[in-house]
Structures are given as structure tokens and as C-alpha cells.
Design an enzyme around this catalytic site. Structure first.
Site, PDB file in Angstrom:
ATOM      1  N   ASN A 227      -5.947  -2.732  -5.630  1.00  7.50           N
ATOM      2  CA  ASN A 227      -4.778  -3.264  -5.427  1.00  7.50           C
ATOM      3  C   ASN A 227      -4.654  -4.814  -5.576  1.00  7.50           C
ATOM      4  OD1 ASN A 227      -2.088  -4.162  -4.227  1.00  7.50           O
ATOM      5  ND2 ASN A 227      -1.818  -2.241  -3.037  1.00  7.50           N
ATOM      6  N   ALA A 228      -4.022  -5.368  -6.548  1.00  9.52           N
ATOM      7  CA  ALA A 228      -4.109  -6.525  -6.563  1.00  9.52           C
ATOM      8  C   ALA A 228      -3.357  -7.359  -5.663  1.00  9.52           C
ATOM      9  CB  ALA A 228      -3.528  -6.986  -8.130  1.00  9.52           C
TER      10      ALA A 228
ATOM     11  N   LYS B 134      -2.863  -6.888  -2.685  1.00  6.97           N
ATOM     12  CA  LYS B 134      -3.949  -6.826  -1.485  1.00  6.97           C
ATOM     13  C   LYS B 134      -4.949  -8.080  -1.372  1.00  6.97           C
ATOM     14  CE  LYS B 134      -4.101  -2.180   0.570  1.00  6.97           C
ATOM     15  NZ  LYS B 134      -5.050  -1.127   0.877  1.00  6.97           N
TER      16      LYS B 134
ATOM     17  N   ASP C 209      -7.088  -0.440   5.166  1.00  9.88           N
ATOM     18  CA  ASP C 209      -6.372   0.576   4.897  1.00  9.88           C
ATOM     19  C   ASP C 209      -5.050   0.441   5.741  1.00  9.88           C
ATOM     20  OD1 ASP C 209      -6.334   3.248   3.623  1.00  9.88           O
ATOM     21  OD2 ASP C 209      -5.609   3.940   5.612  1.00  9.88           O
ATOM     22  N   SER C 210      -3.873   0.509   5.100  1.00 10.87           N
ATOM     23  CA  SER C 210      -2.589   0.204   5.671  1.00 10.87           C
ATOM     24  C   SER C 210      -1.543   1.261   5.278  1.00 10.87           C
ATOM     25  CB  SER C 210      -2.378  -1.132   5.238  1.00 10.87           C
ATOM     26  OG  SER C 210      -2.415  -1.201   3.583  1.00 10.87           O
TER      27      SER C 210
ATOM     28  N   PHE D 115       5.228  -6.334  -2.217  1.00 10.71           N
ATOM     29  CA  PHE D 115       4.608  -5.067  -2.988  1.00 10.71           C
ATOM     30  C   PHE D 115       5.198  -4.075  -1.992  1.00 10.71           C
ATOM     31  CE2 PHE D 115       0.932  -3.507  -0.830  1.00 10.71           C
ATOM     32  CZ  PHE D 115       0.664  -4.926   0.081  1.00 10.71           C
ATOM     33  N   GLY D 116       4.965  -2.857  -2.517  1.00 12.27           N
ATOM     34  CA  GLY D 116       5.080  -1.516  -1.839  1.00 12.27           C
ATOM     35  C   GLY D 116       6.281  -1.400  -1.017  1.00 12.27           C
TER      36      GLY D 116
ATOM     37  N   LYS E 165       5.548 -14.191   5.624  1.00  9.77           N
ATOM     38  CA  LYS E 165       4.983 -12.720   5.753  1.00  9.77           C
ATOM     39  C   LYS E 165       3.746 -12.752   6.520  1.00  9.77           C
ATOM     40  CE  LYS E 165       3.280  -8.484   3.590  1.00  9.77           C
ATOM     41  NZ  LYS E 165       3.176  -7.803   2.477  1.00  9.77           N
TER      42      LYS E 165
ATOM     43  N   ARG F 233      -1.292  -7.590   7.906  1.00  8.42           N
ATOM     44  CA  ARG F 233      -2.548  -7.770   7.354  1.00  8.42           C
ATOM     45  C   ARG F 233      -2.953  -9.183   8.062  1.00  8.42           C
ATOM     46  NH1 ARG F 233      -0.946  -6.386   3.173  1.00  8.42           N
ATOM     47  NH2 ARG F 233      -1.479  -4.289   3.368  1.00  8.42           N
TER      48      ARG F 233
HETATM   49  P1  IMP Z   1      -3.883   1.980   0.907  1.00  8.29           P
HETATM   50  O1  IMP Z   1      -4.266   1.325  -0.440  1.00  8.29           O
HETATM   51  O2  IMP Z   1      -4.212   3.511   0.984  1.00  8.29           O
HETATM   52  O3  IMP Z   1      -4.082   1.595   2.182  1.00  8.29           O
HETATM   53  O4  IMP Z   1      -2.380   2.125   0.951  1.00  8.29           O
HETATM   54  C1  IMP Z   1      -1.444   1.385   1.535  1.00  8.29           C
HETATM   55  C2  IMP Z   1      -0.036   1.526   0.784  1.00  8.29           C
HETATM   56  O5  IMP Z   1       1.041   1.230   2.299  1.00  8.29           O
HETATM   57  C3  IMP Z   1       0.280   0.759  -0.262  1.00  8.29           C
HETATM   58  O6  IMP Z   1       0.356   1.164  -1.286  1.00  8.29           O
HETATM   59  C4  IMP Z   1       1.788   0.480   0.142  1.00  8.29           C
HETATM   60  O7  IMP Z   1       2.591   1.269  -0.292  1.00  8.29           O
HETATM   61  C5  IMP Z   1       1.947   0.596   1.752  1.00  8.29           C
HETATM   62  N1  IMP Z   1       1.694  -1.017   2.158  1.00  8.29           N
HETATM   63  C6  IMP Z   1       0.480  -1.326   2.973  1.00  8.29           C
HETATM   64  N2  IMP Z   1       0.720  -2.899   3.287  1.00  8.29           N
HETATM   65  C7  IMP Z   1       1.881  -2.803   2.832  1.00  8.29           C
HETATM   66  C8  IMP Z   1       2.525  -4.259   2.724  1.00  8.29           C
HETATM   67  O8  IMP Z   1       2.177  -5.291   3.366  1.00  8.29           O
HETATM   68  N3  IMP Z   1       3.941  -4.212   2.250  1.00  8.29           N
HETATM   69  C9  IMP Z   1       4.316  -3.316   1.888  1.00  8.29           C
HETATM   70  N4  IMP Z   1       3.928  -2.033   1.632  1.00  8.29           N
HETATM   71  C10 IMP Z   1       2.554  -1.838   2.197  1.00  8.29           C
END
Ligand code: IMP
Length: 195
Positions: free
Chosen positions: A9-10, A12, A65-66, A144-145, A170, A176
Site C-alpha cells: 500500500n503506497a 501506508k 495492520d489497520s 486514502f481509504g 492527520k 498510525r
Molecule cells: P490492511 O492493509 O489490511 O491493514 O488494511 C487496512 C485498510 O483499512 C485500508 O485498506 C483502508 O481501507 C483502511 N485504513 C487503514 N488506515 C487508514 C487510514 O489512515 N485512512 C483511511 N483508511 C484506512
């Protein structure tokens, strides 16, 4: 200190660099196989990713992991945040499920679990949270996300979605940012005790 970052994930990677490089920690990407995230918690999944990357490269590796936990959805999407609905429909799915939910019940939080694994098997863990509410529509272009639907209740980002906040706003309150600053302090202590 240089660490391999175990993610594809670029966004992250960008956040890790932004937060860790002023603290003297460099992260580099590597061609790594992403393991299946079979853990039931953010911390378990962070360990699975960091361990797999360290085993594959023979180097210290760090992973995040988030995810987003929405109170009115019983904590969903939680650890399934990256797999919740189809790509491009995740925010719309959350907004639709909360369509009739009033302001006072739109609470949500993000969690970030960080794990760093060394080739000798040592693991350093940290976790951060940040609190806010789910907006009624997407707002903002940054991040993102789920950032455009998460309205922060904290500090410099208060009242803005994470996509309206600047990167600095942020990072100052984000899950994070908090987890990585805790991790940097623990890493420093670990390295000092090893000398
Ligand atoms: P992971 O890569 O399995 O940890 O997936 C984490 C997912 O949670 C991401 O693809 C996002 O959809 C969401 N996510 C985690 N951190 C953030 C953030 O800081 N902002 C927005 N979405 C987040």
C-alpha cells in the site's frame, strides 16, 4: 536504522516515511509476498505480515495492520476494512449502512497495530487509536481509504475529515501517527539495551 516495510500500500509507505524519517528510522520497500491475514486482531495480522517479510528477506521488517471500527455497525469493518465490499464501494457501503443513523450514534475509530520483527525472532509491538464520527458524505481529497468519511474529533484535525486535514494535521492525531511514535520510542529503547 533501516527497516523493510511489509506492505504493497503506497499510501501506508508514504505515511511511514513522513512519520518515521524525522525520528531517524528509514523504511524501504521490497518485493515481498503478502501472506494471508488470518489473524482475528490487528496485532495478530501485523505480526503475520512483519514475520513473513523478515523471514523472506532475512532483514528486520515492520508492518501495519489497520482499519476502521464503526460503533453503530458493532465495530465493522474492523480487521476486514481492506476487504469490506468491492474496491471503490467501501466508503459508499459504510455511508449507506449509516444512512438513518443520527449524529450522536455515528461514532467510529481507527486502529493501527504496528509490529516489527527482527531476524532473531524478536518482535516489537505498538498500537494507536484515533476517534471521530462518520460523515454524511465524502469530503476532501487528501489521504486514502476511509479518510473522506472520517471526521476527526481530535486536536489539529478536529471537525475535518482526514481527507480535508493536511498530512501534518492527520499525522499529529492519527492511529498510525500514534502507533509509529510509540514504536519509534520502543525501538530506540530496544537498540540502546542491545548495545
Ligand atoms: P490492511 O492493509 O489490511 O491493514 O488494511 C487496512 C485498510 O483499512 C485500508 O485498506 C483502508 O481501507 C483502511 N485504513 C487503514 N488506515 C487508514 C487510514 O489512515 N485512512 C483511511 N483508511 C484506512
Amino acid at each position: 536504522m533501516k527497516l523493510i516495510i511489509a506492505t504493497h500500500n503506497a499510501h501506508k509507505v508514504e505515511e511511514f516515511r513522513r512519520i518515521l524519517s524525522p525520528l531517524g528510522i528509514e523504511v524501504t520497500t521490497a518485493q515481498i509476498t503478502e501472506p494471508e491475514e488470518t489473524g482475528k486482531t490487528f496485532a495478530e495480522n501485523a505480526y503475520i505480515k512483519a514475520k513473513a517479510a523478515s523471514d523472506e528477506t532475512g532483514l528486520p521488517a515492520v508492518a501495519d495492520d489497520s482499519g476502521l471500527s464503526v460503533d453503530a455497525l458493532g465495530g465493522e469493518p474492523g480487521v476486514y476494512s481492506a476487504r469490506y465490499a468491492e474496491v471503490g464501494k467501501r466508503r459508499a457501503t459504510v455511508l449507506a449502512k449509516l444512512a438513518d443513523v443520527p449524529e450522536e450514534r455515528r461514532g467510529a475509530h481507527f486502529t493501527s497495530a504496528i509490529c516489527c520483527v527482527f531476524p532473531d525472532g524478536t518482535a516489537i509491538n505498538a498500537e494507536g487509536h484515533t476517534y471521530g464520527k462518520i460523515a454524511h458524505e465524502n469530503r476532501g481529497e487528501n489521504g486514502f481509504g476511509y479518510d473522506p468519511i472520517f471526521v476527526s474529533e481530535e486536536g489539529a484535525a478536529k471537525g475535518k475529515t482526514f481527507a480535508e486535514a493536511t498530512a501534518q494535521e492527520k499525522d499529529s492525531v492519527s492511529h498510525r501517527g500514534r502507533a509509529l511514535r510509540e514504536f519509534a520510542a520502543k525501538l530506540e529503547e530496544y537498540l540502546r539495551n542491545k548495545e
